[in-house]
Design a protein around this motif. Structure first.
Motif, PDB file in Angstrom:
ATOM      1  N   SER A  40       0.828  -1.208   0.000  1.00  0.00           N
ATOM      2  CA  SER A  40       0.000   0.000   0.000  1.00  0.00           C
ATOM      3  C   SER A  40       0.858   1.252   0.000  1.00  0.00           C
ATOM      4  N   SER A  44       1.289   4.199  -2.958  1.00  0.00           N
ATOM      5  CA  SER A  44       1.143   5.634  -2.709  1.00  0.00           C
ATOM      6  C   SER A  44       2.370   6.406  -3.170  1.00  0.00           C
ATOM      7  N   TYR A  51      -1.029  13.512  -5.077  1.00  0.00           N
ATOM      8  CA  TYR A  51      -1.282  14.107  -3.766  1.00  0.00           C
ATOM      9  C   TYR A  51      -0.857  15.569  -3.736  1.00  0.00           C
ATOM     10  N   ASN A 132      -5.999  16.394  -1.792  1.00  0.00           N
ATOM     11  CA  ASN A 132      -5.681  14.973  -1.610  1.00  0.00           C
ATOM     12  C   ASN A 132      -4.442  14.903  -0.725  1.00  0.00           C
ATOM     13  N   ARG A 155      -9.663  14.461   0.745  1.00  0.00           N
ATOM     14  CA  ARG A 155      -9.429  13.010   0.768  1.00  0.00           C
ATOM     15  C   ARG A 155      -8.121  12.745   1.499  1.00  0.00           C
ATOM     16  N   ASP A 157      -5.608   9.800   2.692  1.00  0.00           N
ATOM     17  CA  ASP A 157      -5.194   8.397   2.563  1.00  0.00           C
ATOM     18  C   ASP A 157      -4.238   8.064   3.706  1.00  0.00           C
TER      19      ASP A 157
END
Length: 246
Positions: A40, A44, A51, A132, A155, A157
């Motif tokens: 993960s 990213s 982002y 983001n 958002r 993450d």
């Protein structure tokens, strides 16, 4: 029966509490280390261009994120196009050492100012809603600002970048107990035990995760450290007096 939570470093006092009819829990041993699976986080990192902001809430987040970034990309240049928000002097120091720019730096115990700082930097609610944000952590405790940013349309993450303990099962059990009111009191015997608790749970927002839990400190030094985290201990005394008080 009163249930108490203590540091594993003070397991020798557990027997005295249990003899008084208390149920004793110990948080897991602190063991900050790399993850076994970075899928993960690597994903990213591969999509950093998507982002607007990278939020690093402590020096562990900075250390392990940068280590993985350099391992995947072989440099930190990918962060040149991403805004960086760092919490705490130690976090900023790690970024400066790695020649990474910092757009917003916040004091360690001022998480509640994060959203306001972002709002001011980006220039309004509409700009905030379009953000983001990448938020690497141990993914154990969700911070209040995550929910607030999400509620405003951003958002966030939250991606696991490191671990704080090898005992994930006990960590999950303790989180459930704390959330469900299964812990009546936490006892901090000295200042390092307060810091240890914060690191194991990977958050400095201790009043939120210990809401409804009595805070007991064994001495004035522990009380002062707990106060830096925004806690309000109910008692400062010797260990034997704590046993009688519960």
């Amino acid at each position: 029966m009163t249930s108490v939570l203590i540091s594993p470093r003070h397991h020798e006092v557990a027997a005295s509490y249990e003899q008084s009819g208390r149920r004793v829990f110990m948080w897991p041993e602190l063991d900050v280390a790399e993850l076994n699976n970075y899928l993960s986080l690597d994903e990213s990192i591969d999509h950093l261009f998507g982002y607007d902001w990278l939020i690093l809430k402590n020096e562990r987040a900075a250390e392990f994120f940068l280590r993985r970034l350099i391992g995947v990309k072989h440099h930190t240049a990918s962060l040149d196009e991403v805004h960086v928000l760092a919490i705490g002097e130690a976090t900023v120091a790690k970024l400066v050492d790695a020649q990474v720019h910092v757009d917003i730096s916040l004091d360690r115990h001022t998480n509640n100012s994060l959203v306001a700082s972002l709002h001011s930097y980006v220039g309004g609610e509409e700009s905030l809603a379009s953000l983001n944000l990448l938020f690497p952590s141990a993914n154990i405790t969700h911070e209040a600002f995550e929910a607030e940013l999400s509620e405003r349309g951003a958002r966030v993450d939250c991606v696991a970048a490191y671990r704080t303990t090898a005992d994930a099962r006990r960590m999950a059990e303790l989180n459930a107990l704390l959330a469900g009111g299964g812990i009546d009191a936490v006892i901090f015997h000295n200042p390092p035990s307060v810091e240890e608790f914060a690191q194991v749970f990977d958050t400095d927002d201790l009043p939120r995760i210990l809401r409804g839990v009595s805070i007991i400190c064994d001495d004035e030094a522990a009380q002062a450290t707990a106060g830096e985290f925004g806690l309000k201990p109910h008692l400062t005394s010797e260990i034997q007096d704590i046993t009688n008080h519960l």
